[in-house]
Write an enzyme that holds these catalytic residues in place. Structure first.
Site, PDB file in Angstrom:
ATOM      1  N   CYS A  85       1.714  -5.778   3.420  1.00  0.00           N
ATOM      2  CA  CYS A  85       0.845  -6.227   2.639  1.00  0.00           C
ATOM      3  C   CYS A  85       1.602  -7.168   1.664  1.00  0.00           C
ATOM      4  O   CYS A  85       2.718  -7.079   1.196  1.00  0.00           O
ATOM      5  CB  CYS A  85       0.390  -5.171   1.616  1.00  0.00           C
ATOM      6  SG  CYS A  85      -0.627  -6.078  -0.040  1.00  0.00           S
ATOM      7  N   CYS A  88       2.329  -5.648  -2.058  1.00  0.00           N
ATOM      8  CA  CYS A  88       2.950  -4.688  -2.492  1.00  0.00           C
ATOM      9  C   CYS A  88       3.929  -4.407  -1.354  1.00  0.00           C
ATOM     10  O   CYS A  88       4.710  -3.446  -1.638  1.00  0.00           O
ATOM     11  CB  CYS A  88       2.092  -3.517  -3.060  1.00  0.00           C
ATOM     12  SG  CYS A  88       1.077  -2.586  -1.535  1.00  0.00           S
ATOM     13  N   CYS A 133      -5.624  -3.097   0.951  1.00  0.00           N
ATOM     14  CA  CYS A 133      -4.503  -2.300   0.890  1.00  0.00           C
ATOM     15  C   CYS A 133      -4.664  -0.949   0.309  1.00  0.00           C
ATOM     16  O   CYS A 133      -5.071  -1.162  -0.935  1.00  0.00           O
ATOM     17  CB  CYS A 133      -3.210  -3.114   0.365  1.00  0.00           C
ATOM     18  SG  CYS A 133      -1.726  -2.061   0.110  1.00  0.00           S
ATOM     19  N   CYS A 136      -2.159  -1.192  -3.280  1.00  0.00           N
ATOM     20  CA  CYS A 136      -2.381  -2.042  -4.320  1.00  0.00           C
ATOM     21  C   CYS A 136      -3.813  -2.392  -4.673  1.00  0.00           C
ATOM     22  O   CYS A 136      -3.979  -3.217  -5.676  1.00  0.00           O
ATOM     23  CB  CYS A 136      -1.239  -3.121  -4.343  1.00  0.00           C
ATOM     24  SG  CYS A 136      -1.886  -4.392  -2.938  1.00  0.00           S
ATOM     25  N   CYS A 156      -9.839  -8.409  11.051  1.00  0.00           N
ATOM     26  CA  CYS A 156      -9.664  -9.827  10.944  1.00  0.00           C
ATOM     27  C   CYS A 156      -9.228 -10.107   9.523  1.00  0.00           C
ATOM     28  O   CYS A 156      -9.860  -9.741   8.606  1.00  0.00           O
ATOM     29  CB  CYS A 156     -11.065 -10.258  11.226  1.00  0.00           C
ATOM     30  SG  CYS A 156     -11.022 -11.995  11.205  1.00  0.00           S
TER      31      CYS A 156
END
Length: 168
Positions: A85, A88, A133, A136, A156
């Site tokens: 991510c 984070c 995510c 976060c 996607c």
């Protein structure tokens, strides 16, 4: 021309009225910008997020935006490694689950265990499954049921929402 063709039937008028009342009173729930962070450490202010992220990453991760297709260098990434991510740094996908979907965005058939969470998104009126995510809450993309085996899923992902870390 018959008279019935000129005038609405009572049934058509009744159904049209019901549809009008329903249509004017129903509106899809708004989708909130980014999901709430599961980890309080990542419950940052807007200003803190703006300092951490590029303008494009902020729009995608915090405002649930979408980058233009075929603009991410990660779309052509072929090395072994892990996709994290961009908000984070939590690992989200293994390169082993990446495939070329032809859609213009990096696509995966499976996330890492516990890395993402989902919610229903009504931005295009029809419901879609949005994923973010799990740490976060940053928006990553949408999951569809047209991916390869073994899961049949296509995660996607916006490339700007990811950071690639090569293996080794």
């Amino acid at each position: 021309m018959p008279v019935s063709a000129v005038y609405l039937s009572r049934r058509s008028l009744l159904l049209g009225s019901i549809a009008g009342v329903f249509g004017s009173s129903w509106w899809p729930r708004p989708v909130l910008a980014a999901s709430k962070a599961a980890d309080a450490t990542w419950d940052l202010t807007t200003e803190q997020w703006r300092q951490r992220l590029s303008t494009e990453a902020y729009d995608v991760l915090r405002n649930e935006g979408t980058e233009r297709p075929f603009t991410s260098s990660l779309n052509a990434e072929k090395r072994s490694g892990t996709y994290h991510c961009a908000g984070c740094d939590q690992p989200l996908f293994s390169s082993e689950a990446k495939f070329d979907s032809g859609t213009g965005w990096p696509s995966f058939w499976q996330p890492l265990q516990g890395a993402i969470a989902t919610k229903v998104d009504f931005k295009l009126i029809i419901p879609r499954t949005e994923y973010h995510c799990s740490r976060c809450g940053g928006h990553q993309g949408h999951v569809f049921n047209d991916g390869p085996r073994p899961t049949g899923k296509r995660y996607c992902n916006n490339g700007v929402a990811l950071v690639f870390l090569p293996a080794g």
